[in-house]
Design an enzyme around this catalytic site. Structure first.
Site, mmCIF file in Angstrom:
data_model
loop_
_atom_site.group_PDB
_atom_site.id
_atom_site.type_symbol
_atom_site.label_atom_id
_atom_site.label_comp_id
_atom_site.label_asym_id
_atom_site.label_seq_id
_atom_site.Cartn_x
_atom_site.Cartn_y
_atom_site.Cartn_z
ATOM 1 N N ASP A 1 0.851 -1.193 0.000
ATOM 2 C CA ASP A 1 0.000 0.000 0.000
ATOM 3 C C ASP A 1 0.889 1.246 0.000
ATOM 4 O O ASP A 1 1.818 1.353 0.815
ATOM 5 C CB ASP A 1 -0.860 -0.046 1.277
ATOM 6 C CG ASP A 1 -1.955 0.996 1.295
ATOM 7 O OD1 ASP A 1 -2.420 1.396 0.211
ATOM 8 O OD2 ASP A 1 -2.363 1.398 2.411
ATOM 9 N N HIS B 1 -7.832 9.999 3.672
ATOM 10 C CA HIS B 1 -7.333 9.034 4.659
ATOM 11 C C HIS B 1 -7.674 9.449 6.094
ATOM 12 O O HIS B 1 -7.826 10.623 6.375
ATOM 13 C CB HIS B 1 -5.810 8.896 4.521
ATOM 14 C CG HIS B 1 -5.403 8.200 3.265
ATOM 15 N ND1 HIS B 1 -4.823 8.849 2.207
ATOM 16 C CD2 HIS B 1 -5.519 6.905 2.886
ATOM 17 C CE1 HIS B 1 -4.578 7.978 1.235
ATOM 18 N NE2 HIS B 1 -5.000 6.790 1.621
ATOM 19 N N HIS C 1 -9.114 4.801 -2.378
ATOM 20 C CA HIS C 1 -8.426 4.874 -1.083
ATOM 21 C C HIS C 1 -9.291 5.676 -0.126
ATOM 22 O O HIS C 1 -10.286 6.291 -0.522
ATOM 23 C CB HIS C 1 -7.075 5.574 -1.253
ATOM 24 C CG HIS C 1 -6.026 4.674 -1.806
ATOM 25 N ND1 HIS C 1 -4.928 4.264 -1.080
ATOM 26 C CD2 HIS C 1 -5.903 4.102 -3.026
ATOM 27 C CE1 HIS C 1 -4.192 3.473 -1.839
ATOM 28 N NE2 HIS C 1 -4.754 3.358 -3.028
ATOM 29 N N GLY C 2 -8.887 5.689 1.141
ATOM 30 C CA GLY C 2 -9.573 6.537 2.121
ATOM 31 C C GLY C 2 -11.047 6.222 2.225
ATOM 32 O O GLY C 2 -11.881 7.118 2.343
ATOM 33 N N ASN D 1 -10.216 0.487 -0.231
ATOM 34 C CA ASN D 1 -9.197 0.412 0.826
ATOM 35 C C ASN D 1 -9.756 0.794 2.188
ATOM 36 O O ASN D 1 -10.347 1.861 2.340
ATOM 37 C CB ASN D 1 -8.059 1.390 0.510
ATOM 38 C CG ASN D 1 -7.106 0.857 -0.534
ATOM 39 O OD1 ASN D 1 -7.416 -0.105 -1.233
ATOM 40 N ND2 ASN D 1 -5.953 1.481 -0.635
ATOM 41 N N ILE D 2 -9.519 -0.065 3.155
ATOM 42 C CA ILE D 2 -10.042 0.164 4.504
ATOM 43 C C ILE D 2 -8.951 -0.086 5.534
ATOM 44 O O ILE D 2 -8.415 -1.194 5.631
ATOM 45 C CB ILE D 2 -11.243 -0.779 4.764
ATOM 46 C CG1 ILE D 2 -12.379 -0.454 3.781
ATOM 47 C CG2 ILE D 2 -11.727 -0.653 6.216
ATOM 48 C CD1 ILE D 2 -13.445 -1.515 3.665
ATOM 49 N N SER E 1 -8.670 2.645 8.580
ATOM 50 C CA SER E 1 -9.141 3.331 9.804
ATOM 51 C C SER E 1 -10.250 2.549 10.512
ATOM 52 O O SER E 1 -10.274 2.471 11.744
ATOM 53 C CB SER E 1 -9.633 4.739 9.463
ATOM 54 O OG SER E 1 -8.578 5.503 8.947
HETATM 55 P P1 13P Z 1 -8.931 4.833 5.464
HETATM 56 O O1 13P Z 1 -8.064 5.716 6.311
HETATM 57 O O2 13P Z 1 -10.177 5.538 5.053
HETATM 58 O O3 13P Z 1 -9.206 3.525 6.099
HETATM 59 O O4 13P Z 1 -8.122 4.543 4.093
HETATM 60 C C1 13P Z 1 -7.166 3.518 4.063
HETATM 61 C C2 13P Z 1 -6.360 3.542 2.809
HETATM 62 O O5 13P Z 1 -6.652 4.204 1.831
HETATM 63 C C3 13P Z 1 -5.173 2.683 2.766
HETATM 64 O O6 13P Z 1 -4.439 2.869 1.609
HETATM 65 O O1 G3H Z 2 -3.391 4.913 3.600
HETATM 66 C C1 G3H Z 2 -2.618 4.594 4.487
HETATM 67 C C2 G3H Z 2 -2.920 3.494 5.402
HETATM 68 O O2 G3H Z 2 -3.942 3.810 6.298
HETATM 69 C C3 G3H Z 2 -1.674 3.053 6.091
HETATM 70 O O3 G3H Z 2 -1.331 3.871 7.147
HETATM 71 O O4 G3H Z 2 1.093 4.379 6.833
HETATM 72 O O5 G3H Z 2 0.000 4.518 9.108
HETATM 73 O O6 G3H Z 2 0.407 2.291 8.036
HETATM 74 P P1 G3H Z 2 0.140 3.755 7.811
HETATM 75 ZN ZN ZN Z 3 -4.547 4.904 0.856
#
Ligand code: 13P
Ligand code: G3H
Ligand code: ZN
Length: 331
Positions: free
Chosen positions: A82, A180, A223-224, A266-267, A269
């Site tokens: 990622d 994010h 994402h996000g 993508n999940i 959070s």
């Molecule tokens: P969230 O912060 O919305 O979970 O997004 C995660 C993400 O995009 C990881 O790449």
């Molecule tokens: O989009 C990013 C993901 O939530 C990963 O977060 O870099 O803190 O592991 P991190």
């Molecule tokens: Zn992301």
């Protein structure tokens, strides 16, 4: 069963109007919670590791945790990097056995993003690994992803065709209003519905539709895309936490996206919130406990519950594992 690439997953998801959940993993219990849920629903899943996760857990541990999950759950799993920040990180993951990498060149100029993505694609494809690229910038702050709201901007539909054909990437992450983290919108940006719940502005489905027209059949990534489920935020706050004004993407909007060209959602959070809710609740209920197995297991249980909910309500990928496995040998 070996780890698989995302190609067959995305083909089935595109045709079937669903999306594959891409969940961030950092430790054993997170891997177990996610894959336990996916196995129960016969759903494919993408397990993804950020650069921060690799630093935290050591990449080799993560690869072996995911391989262990494959051994005990008979479902299609892809292992994905990622937000790969550079060629070296992408190469290291490819050499480590990842089946998919993201090169995040979204903060570079259009031209530089193409050049750098193409370099990663060449190495990846030579090693039977697929590449996700990104055009447009999301706002948000995590360990290694930090873009201020002023610097975020939507993907330009007029750029996607050239970008995809010049880079040779296999999927494209776009910016249409997600961001994010657990604080995606300020309360003043939202309106209240009849139940008094804060509703953020709609995602830019018009931009998504334009993009889809330019690159028909091409898998899009969101994402996000955590919805910041109020249940887990409430458990955290009721048990000594302090998460004010955490707001995510409404689930009905994500479901709508999953029915379109969006094949990967993508999940991260939401997983963090579920794990934290389980642990906080346990500590408050059992202040005498000090065995990590006692307090981490409820976090793992909430992650499993959350992922079951996501697969059924948002992603729509339940029961699609056999169809994907049947396709895998073609790709
Ligand atoms: P969230 O912060 O919305 O979970 O997004 C995660 C993400 O995009 C990881 O790449
Ligand atoms: O989009 C990013 C993901 O939530 C990963 O977060 O870099 O803190 O592991 P991190
Ligand atoms: Zn992301």
């Amino acid at each position: 069963m070996p780890l698989i690439k995302t190609t067959a997953m995305f083909k089935k998801a595109y045709e079937g109007g669903f999306a594959i959940g891409a969940f961030n993993v950092n430790n054993m219990e997170i891997v177990q919670g996610i894959t336990g849920a996916a196995a129960e629903l016969n759903s494919p899943v993408i397990l993804q590791c950020s650069a921060g996760a690799r630093k935290y857990a050591n990449s080799r541990y993560l690869v072996h945790l995911v391989r262990a999950a494959l051994e005990v759950s008979d479902i299609p799993i892809a292992l994905h990097l990622d937000h790969g920040p550079d060629y070296a990180t992408c190469k290291s993951c490819i050499d480590d056995g990842f089946t998919s990498v993201m090169f995040d060149g979204s903060h570079y100029s259009f031209k530089e993003n193409i050049e750098k993505t193409k370099e990663v694609v060449e190495y990846a494809h030579a090693h039977n690994v697929v590449v996700e690229a990104e055009l447009g910038q999301l706002a948000g702050v995590e360990d290694d992803v930090n873009v201020s709201a002023e610097n975020a901007h939507y993907t330009k539909p007029e750029e996607v065709e050239e970008f995809v054909s010049k880079t040779g990437c296999d999927s494209l992450a776009i910016a249409i209003g997600t961001s994010h983290g657990a604080f995606k919108f300020k309360p003043e940006q939202c309106t209240r519905n009849a139940d008094g719940v804060l509703v953020p502005p709609e995602l830019r489905f018009d931009v998504l539709a334009e993009i889809e027209k330019k690159i028909p059949g091409f898998p899009i990534v969101l994402h996000g895309a955590s919805s910041v489920i109020p249940k887990y935020v409430k458990i955290i706050n009721d048990n000594g936490g302090k998460l004010d004004d955490a707001i995510g993407i409404p689930e009905d909007q994500l479901r709508k996206a999953a029915k379109s060209a969006v094949c990967k959602i993508n999940i991260d959070s939401d997983l963090r919130l579920a794990m934290t809710a389980g642990i906080r609740e346990h500590f408050i209920a059992h202040p005498e406990h000090f065995d990590p197995r006692q307090y981490i297991a409820p976090g793992r249980d909430y992650i499993k519950e959350l992922v079951i909910h996501k697969i059924k309500t948002v992603l729509g990928s339940e029961g699609s594992a056999p169809g994907i496995m049947a396709l895998v040998n073609e790709y």
